[in-house]
Design a protein around this motif. Structure first.
Motif, PDB file in Angstrom:
ATOM      1  N   CYS A  24     -17.474  -3.328 -42.631  1.00  0.00           N
ATOM      2  CA  CYS A  24     -17.107  -3.871 -41.318  1.00  0.00           C
ATOM      3  C   CYS A  24     -17.476  -2.935 -40.162  1.00  0.00           C
ATOM      4  CB  CYS A  24     -15.624  -4.218 -41.273  1.00  0.00           C
ATOM      5  SG  CYS A  24     -14.542  -2.788 -41.381  1.00  0.00           S
ATOM      6  N   MET A  25     -18.014  -1.781 -40.496  1.00  0.00           N
ATOM      7  CA  MET A  25     -18.493  -0.782 -39.525  1.00  0.00           C
ATOM      8  C   MET A  25     -17.364  -0.061 -38.787  1.00  0.00           C
ATOM      9  SD  MET A  25     -22.093  -2.305 -38.200  1.00  0.00           S
ATOM     10  CE  MET A  25     -22.490  -0.731 -37.478  1.00  0.00           C
ATOM     11  N   LEU A  26     -16.172  -0.042 -39.368  1.00  0.00           N
ATOM     12  CA  LEU A  26     -15.072   0.706 -38.770  1.00  0.00           C
ATOM     13  C   LEU A  26     -15.228   2.204 -39.058  1.00  0.00           C
ATOM     14  CD1 LEU A  26     -12.362   0.774 -37.274  1.00  0.00           C
ATOM     15  CD2 LEU A  26     -11.243   0.380 -39.482  1.00  0.00           C
ATOM     16  N   ILE A  79      -7.732  -9.976 -51.363  1.00  0.00           N
ATOM     17  CA  ILE A  79      -7.414  -9.307 -52.621  1.00  0.00           C
ATOM     18  C   ILE A  79      -7.296  -7.809 -52.346  1.00  0.00           C
ATOM     19  CG2 ILE A  79      -8.469 -11.060 -54.109  1.00  0.00           C
ATOM     20  CD1 ILE A  79     -10.973  -9.276 -54.272  1.00  0.00           C
ATOM     21  N   GLU A  80      -6.612  -7.111 -53.231  1.00  0.00           N
ATOM     22  CA  GLU A  80      -6.336  -5.691 -53.024  1.00  0.00           C
ATOM     23  C   GLU A  80      -7.611  -4.870 -52.782  1.00  0.00           C
ATOM     24  OE1 GLU A  80      -3.801  -2.885 -52.009  1.00  0.00           O
ATOM     25  OE2 GLU A  80      -3.223  -4.907 -52.549  1.00  0.00           O
ATOM     26  N   GLU A  81      -8.708  -5.234 -53.424  1.00  0.00           N
ATOM     27  CA  GLU A  81      -9.968  -4.505 -53.258  1.00  0.00           C
ATOM     28  C   GLU A  81     -10.510  -4.602 -51.829  1.00  0.00           C
ATOM     29  OE1 GLU A  81      -9.412  -6.644 -55.756  1.00  0.00           O
ATOM     30  OE2 GLU A  81      -9.462  -5.344 -57.515  1.00  0.00           O
ATOM     31  N   ASN A  82     -10.045  -5.600 -51.074  1.00  0.00           N
ATOM     32  CA  ASN A  82     -10.507  -5.797 -49.699  1.00  0.00           C
ATOM     33  C   ASN A  82      -9.521  -5.281 -48.655  1.00  0.00           C
ATOM     34  OD1 ASN A  82     -12.810  -6.965 -50.678  1.00  0.00           O
ATOM     35  ND2 ASN A  82     -12.098  -9.052 -50.417  1.00  0.00           N
ATOM     36  N   ARG A  83      -8.494  -4.595 -49.107  1.00  0.00           N
ATOM     37  CA  ARG A  83      -7.539  -3.990 -48.168  1.00  0.00           C
ATOM     38  C   ARG A  83      -8.193  -2.730 -47.598  1.00  0.00           C
ATOM     39  NH1 ARG A  83      -2.500  -4.455 -46.596  1.00  0.00           N
ATOM     40  NH2 ARG A  83      -1.631  -5.980 -47.994  1.00  0.00           N
ATOM     41  N   CYS A  84      -8.073  -2.544 -46.297  1.00  0.00           N
ATOM     42  CA  CYS A  84      -8.710  -1.407 -45.611  1.00  0.00           C
ATOM     43  C   CYS A  84      -8.032  -0.107 -46.018  1.00  0.00           C
ATOM     44  CB  CYS A  84      -8.610  -1.613 -44.106  1.00  0.00           C
ATOM     45  SG  CYS A  84      -9.573  -0.441 -43.140  1.00  0.00           S
ATOM     46  N   MET A  85      -8.682   0.811 -46.364  1.00  0.00           N
ATOM     47  CA  MET A  85     -10.076   1.133 -46.610  1.00  0.00           C
ATOM     48  C   MET A  85     -10.455   0.504 -47.947  1.00  0.00           C
ATOM     49  SD  MET A  85     -11.701   4.997 -46.754  1.00  0.00           S
ATOM     50  CE  MET A  85     -11.450   5.335 -45.041  1.00  0.00           C
ATOM     51  N   CYS A  86     -11.413  -0.393 -47.904  1.00  0.00           N
ATOM     52  CA  CYS A  86     -11.733  -1.241 -49.056  1.00  0.00           C
ATOM     53  C   CYS A  86     -12.304  -0.441 -50.237  1.00  0.00           C
ATOM     54  CB  CYS A  86     -12.715  -2.337 -48.649  1.00  0.00           C
ATOM     55  SG  CYS A  86     -14.373  -1.754 -48.247  1.00  0.00           S
ATOM     56  N   LEU A  98      -7.716  -6.455 -38.406  1.00  0.00           N
ATOM     57  CA  LEU A  98      -6.843  -5.928 -39.461  1.00  0.00           C
ATOM     58  C   LEU A  98      -5.393  -6.331 -39.222  1.00  0.00           C
ATOM     59  CD1 LEU A  98      -8.403  -2.377 -39.879  1.00  0.00           C
ATOM     60  CD2 LEU A  98      -8.349  -4.179 -41.620  1.00  0.00           C
ATOM     61  N   LYS A  99      -4.972  -6.350 -37.975  1.00  0.00           N
ATOM     62  CA  LYS A  99      -3.602  -6.785 -37.655  1.00  0.00           C
ATOM     63  C   LYS A  99      -3.410  -8.259 -38.003  1.00  0.00           C
ATOM     64  CE  LYS A  99      -2.676  -3.479 -33.991  1.00  0.00           C
ATOM     65  NZ  LYS A  99      -2.488  -3.283 -32.547  1.00  0.00           N
ATOM     66  N   ARG A 100      -4.411  -9.080 -37.687  1.00  0.00           N
ATOM     67  CA  ARG A 100      -4.323 -10.518 -37.970  1.00  0.00           C
ATOM     68  C   ARG A 100      -4.289 -10.808 -39.462  1.00  0.00           C
ATOM     69  NH1 ARG A 100      -8.441 -10.879 -34.348  1.00  0.00           N
ATOM     70  NH2 ARG A 100      -9.898 -11.396 -36.001  1.00  0.00           N
ATOM     71  N   THR A 101      -4.977  -9.988 -40.258  1.00  0.00           N
ATOM     72  CA  THR A 101      -5.103 -10.262 -41.689  1.00  0.00           C
ATOM     73  C   THR A 101      -4.123  -9.465 -42.542  1.00  0.00           C
ATOM     74  OG1 THR A 101      -6.791  -8.549 -41.996  1.00  0.00           O
ATOM     75  CG2 THR A 101      -7.565 -10.786 -41.439  1.00  0.00           C
ATOM     76  N   GLY A 102      -3.250  -8.721 -41.915  1.00  0.00           N
ATOM     77  CA  GLY A 102      -2.285  -7.935 -42.683  1.00  0.00           C
ATOM     78  C   GLY A 102      -2.902  -6.742 -43.381  1.00  0.00           C
ATOM     79  N   GLY A 103      -3.968  -6.197 -42.818  1.00  0.00           N
ATOM     80  CA  GLY A 103      -4.587  -4.996 -43.378  1.00  0.00           C
ATOM     81  C   GLY A 103      -5.792  -5.250 -44.256  1.00  0.00           C
ATOM     82  N   TYR A 104      -6.138  -6.512 -44.437  1.00  0.00           N
ATOM     83  CA  TYR A 104      -7.329  -6.838 -45.222  1.00  0.00           C
ATOM     84  C   TYR A 104      -8.555  -6.843 -44.317  1.00  0.00           C
ATOM     85  CZ  TYR A 104      -4.169  -8.205 -48.920  1.00  0.00           C
ATOM     86  OH  TYR A 104      -3.188  -8.199 -49.881  1.00  0.00           O
TER      87      TYR A 104
END
Length: 66
Positions: free
Chosen positions: A58-60, A33-40, A19-25
């Protein structure tokens, strides 16, 4: 209903690093895309379903019915 982190700390650590590498995605998704931002959006929809119990993609996170 309760949403908790995965009890496996290695999974949590790995996903949080992603999540850190992808900027929260979600690191499990290719599209940024916004729909894939955690919590998706997929998991938010699953949370809204009273019959759903299980992990997010992602099993988080884990949603329990009880």
């Amino acid at each position: 209903m309760a949403v908790t982190l995965n009890q496996d700390q290695e999974v949590v650590k790995t996903i949080r690093e992603g999540l850190k590498r992808t900027g929260g995605y979600c690191p499990c998704r290719l599209q940024r895309i916004e729909e894939n931002r955690c919590m998706c959006q997929e998991f938010r929809d699953q949370i809204a379903d009273p019959e759903f119990e299980g992990y997010c993609h992602c099993m988080l996170y884990y949603k329990s019915k009880a």
